[in-house]
Write an enzyme that holds these catalytic residues in place. Structure first.
Site, PDB file in Angstrom:
ATOM      1  N   ASN A  13      14.606   1.001  -4.849  1.00  0.00           N
ATOM      2  CA  ASN A  13      14.547   0.480  -3.480  1.00  0.00           C
ATOM      3  C   ASN A  13      13.444  -0.570  -3.426  1.00  0.00           C
ATOM      4  O   ASN A  13      12.263  -0.227  -3.449  1.00  0.00           O
ATOM      5  CB  ASN A  13      14.244   1.653  -2.527  1.00  0.00           C
ATOM      6  CG  ASN A  13      13.942   1.178  -1.112  1.00  0.00           C
ATOM      7  OD1 ASN A  13      14.236   0.038  -0.742  1.00  0.00           O
ATOM      8  ND2 ASN A  13      13.351   2.060  -0.319  1.00  0.00           N
ATOM      9  N   LYS A  15      12.637  -2.413  -1.032  1.00  0.00           N
ATOM     10  CA  LYS A  15      12.075  -2.565   0.325  1.00  0.00           C
ATOM     11  C   LYS A  15      12.044  -4.062   0.692  1.00  0.00           C
ATOM     12  O   LYS A  15      12.872  -4.823   0.213  1.00  0.00           O
ATOM     13  CB  LYS A  15      10.695  -1.926   0.429  1.00  0.00           C
ATOM     14  CG  LYS A  15      10.660  -0.512  -0.143  1.00  0.00           C
ATOM     15  CD  LYS A  15       9.445   0.233   0.298  1.00  0.00           C
ATOM     16  CE  LYS A  15       9.355   1.542  -0.478  1.00  0.00           C
ATOM     17  NZ  LYS A  15       8.547   2.530   0.182  1.00  0.00           N
ATOM     18  N   HIS A  99      16.134   6.191   5.460  1.00  0.00           N
ATOM     19  CA  HIS A  99      14.837   6.149   4.765  1.00  0.00           C
ATOM     20  C   HIS A  99      13.740   6.447   5.786  1.00  0.00           C
ATOM     21  O   HIS A  99      13.844   6.064   6.948  1.00  0.00           O
ATOM     22  CB  HIS A  99      14.633   4.765   4.138  1.00  0.00           C
ATOM     23  CG  HIS A  99      13.451   4.729   3.218  1.00  0.00           C
ATOM     24  ND1 HIS A  99      12.161   4.637   3.690  1.00  0.00           N
ATOM     25  CD2 HIS A  99      13.355   4.804   1.871  1.00  0.00           C
ATOM     26  CE1 HIS A  99      11.326   4.652   2.664  1.00  0.00           C
ATOM     27  NE2 HIS A  99      12.030   4.751   1.535  1.00  0.00           N
ATOM     28  N   GLU A 101      11.003   5.168   6.345  1.00  0.00           N
ATOM     29  CA  GLU A 101      10.447   3.992   7.034  1.00  0.00           C
ATOM     30  C   GLU A 101      11.360   3.548   8.175  1.00  0.00           C
ATOM     31  O   GLU A 101      10.899   3.015   9.185  1.00  0.00           O
ATOM     32  CB  GLU A 101      10.203   2.871   6.005  1.00  0.00           C
ATOM     33  CG  GLU A 101       8.985   3.189   5.136  1.00  0.00           C
ATOM     34  CD  GLU A 101       9.032   2.651   3.713  1.00  0.00           C
ATOM     35  OE1 GLU A 101       9.825   1.734   3.442  1.00  0.00           O
ATOM     36  OE2 GLU A 101       8.278   3.168   2.869  1.00  0.00           O
ATOM     37  N   GLU A 169      12.780  12.866  -0.069  1.00  0.00           N
ATOM     38  CA  GLU A 169      11.585  12.029  -0.194  1.00  0.00           C
ATOM     39  C   GLU A 169      10.513  12.524   0.777  1.00  0.00           C
ATOM     40  O   GLU A 169      10.552  12.181   1.968  1.00  0.00           O
ATOM     41  CB  GLU A 169      11.923  10.578   0.149  1.00  0.00           C
ATOM     42  CG  GLU A 169      12.963   9.951  -0.750  1.00  0.00           C
ATOM     43  CD  GLU A 169      12.825   8.438  -0.780  1.00  0.00           C
ATOM     44  OE1 GLU A 169      12.566   7.907  -1.864  1.00  0.00           O
ATOM     45  OE2 GLU A 169      12.941   7.793   0.277  1.00  0.00           O
ATOM     46  N   GLY A 175       4.918   5.858  -1.666  1.00  0.00           N
ATOM     47  CA  GLY A 175       3.955   4.770  -1.795  1.00  0.00           C
ATOM     48  C   GLY A 175       2.499   5.203  -1.829  1.00  0.00           C
ATOM     49  O   GLY A 175       1.597   4.382  -1.696  1.00  0.00           O
ATOM     50  N   SER A 215       6.729   8.132  -5.151  1.00  0.00           N
ATOM     51  CA  SER A 215       5.761   7.867  -6.225  1.00  0.00           C
ATOM     52  C   SER A 215       6.260   8.249  -7.616  1.00  0.00           C
ATOM     53  O   SER A 215       5.478   8.724  -8.448  1.00  0.00           O
ATOM     54  CB  SER A 215       4.421   8.559  -5.916  1.00  0.00           C
ATOM     55  OG  SER A 215       3.849   8.010  -4.749  1.00  0.00           O
TER      56      SER A 215
HETATM   57  C1  PEP Z   1      10.903   4.828  -1.454  1.00  0.00           C
HETATM   58  O1  PEP Z   1      10.525   3.932  -0.718  1.00  0.00           O
HETATM   59  O2  PEP Z   1      12.037   5.279  -1.343  1.00  0.00           O
HETATM   60  C2  PEP Z   1       9.958   5.329  -2.456  1.00  0.00           C
HETATM   61  C3  PEP Z   1      10.267   6.427  -3.088  1.00  0.00           C
HETATM   62  O3  PEP Z   1       8.818   4.611  -2.652  1.00  0.00           O
HETATM   63  P1  PEP Z   1       7.725   4.816  -3.835  1.00  0.00           P
HETATM   64  O4  PEP Z   1       8.478   5.101  -5.104  1.00  0.00           O
HETATM   65  O5  PEP Z   1       6.969   3.547  -3.876  1.00  0.00           O
HETATM   66  O6  PEP Z   1       6.890   5.984  -3.427  1.00  0.00           O
END
Ligand code: PEP
Length: 253
Positions: A13, A15, A99, A101, A169, A175, A215
């Site tokens: 992803n 973003k 997601h 966000e 998640e 992040g 992460s």
């Molecule tokens: C995500 O945005 O779906 C995500 C898992 O981000 P990150 O791997 O940067 O934590």
């Protein structure tokens, strides 16, 4: 009863990152994967602006592409939005919905996420439905209740292994460099697997893939994959560079 065989999926992803220059990372990834027999599916989800271009490059290497969101309607007066049908028209086969966000910054409810997942199916796309608890919810011991509520509310009307993927998640892991323990991942995935059987029906739900996201990096991908019931990863930051993303894909090869 025979164990369901689920092919892992590693999805990146991006973003809101990347302009045309970022295409070089997909070209690099395609080169690195050339001739490699993969035991997993690989997908890249760039911003809408790059979706067609990334799809053209990725298709040659067997890499799927997806969008990071879509609107629930097929067309209409929705300035700035993009329909699932338009995502499909760009050459993509997937779309991420719900997601954290989007849920947090755009106020998307479970009902909105479900409508978007249904729209994905209407357009012939696979929906990657995201869910996960906040740190406050985890500290309050509400993780399993929260993911159950999100799963029940966000799952599309019909969820089949070929058209629906669930991504767990934890919001506090996205992040941040923080990850749950393997025991915590296994606990939530085991719970989601049981909840899927209850909601979507045992036979059908056994083939649905459950990704972990938050992460994931080359250094921790293999151990996260080994946690119970993890069928792949949704990767944010570490999917932007081909070499890092490949390091994660290798854990699933
Ligand atoms: C995500 O945005 O779906 C995500 C898992 O981000 P990150 O791997 O940067 O934590």
């Amino acid at each position: 009863m025979a164990k369901a065989v689920r092919r892992a999926l590693v999805a990146g992803n991006w973003k809101m990152n990347g302009a045309t220059a970022q295409l070089k990372e997909v070209r690099l990834l395609a080169q690195m994967l050339e001739g490699v027999r993969l035991n997993c599916d690989v997908a890249v989800c760039p911003p809408f602006t790059l979706l067609s271009a990334v799809s053209r490059v990725a298709a040659k290497a067997g890499i799927a592409t997806g969008a990071q969101d879509c609107h629930a309607e097929a067309s209409g007066a929705f300035t700035g939005d993009v329909a699932a049908e338009m995502v499909k028209d760009c050459g993509a086969s997937l779309v991420i919905v719900g997601h954290s966000e989007r849920r947090t910054l755009h106020g998307e409810t479970d009902a909105v996420v479900k409508a978007k997942a249904d729209a994905a199916h209407r357009a012939g796309l696979t929906a990657i439905v995201c869910l996960g608890e906040t740190l406050e919810e985890r500290k309050a011991g509400r993780t399993l209740d929260v993911v159950s509520r999100q799963l029940e509310g966000s799952l599309p009307s019909v969820a089949l292994p070929a058209d629906t993927v669930i991504a767990y998640e934890p919001v506090w892991a996205i992040g941040t460099g923080l990850t749950p323990t393997l025991k915590e991942v296994a606990e939530v995935h085991g719970h989601l697997r049981a909840e899927l059987a209850r909601i979507a029906g045992g036979q059908r739900s056994r083939g649905l893939r459950l990704l972990y996201g938050g992460s994931v990096k080359p250094a921790n991908a293999a151990e996260l994959m080994a946690a119970g019931d993890v069928d792949g990863a949704l990767v944010g930051g570490a999917s932007l560079k081909a070499s890092d993303f490949l390091g994660i894909i290798k854990a699933y090869m």
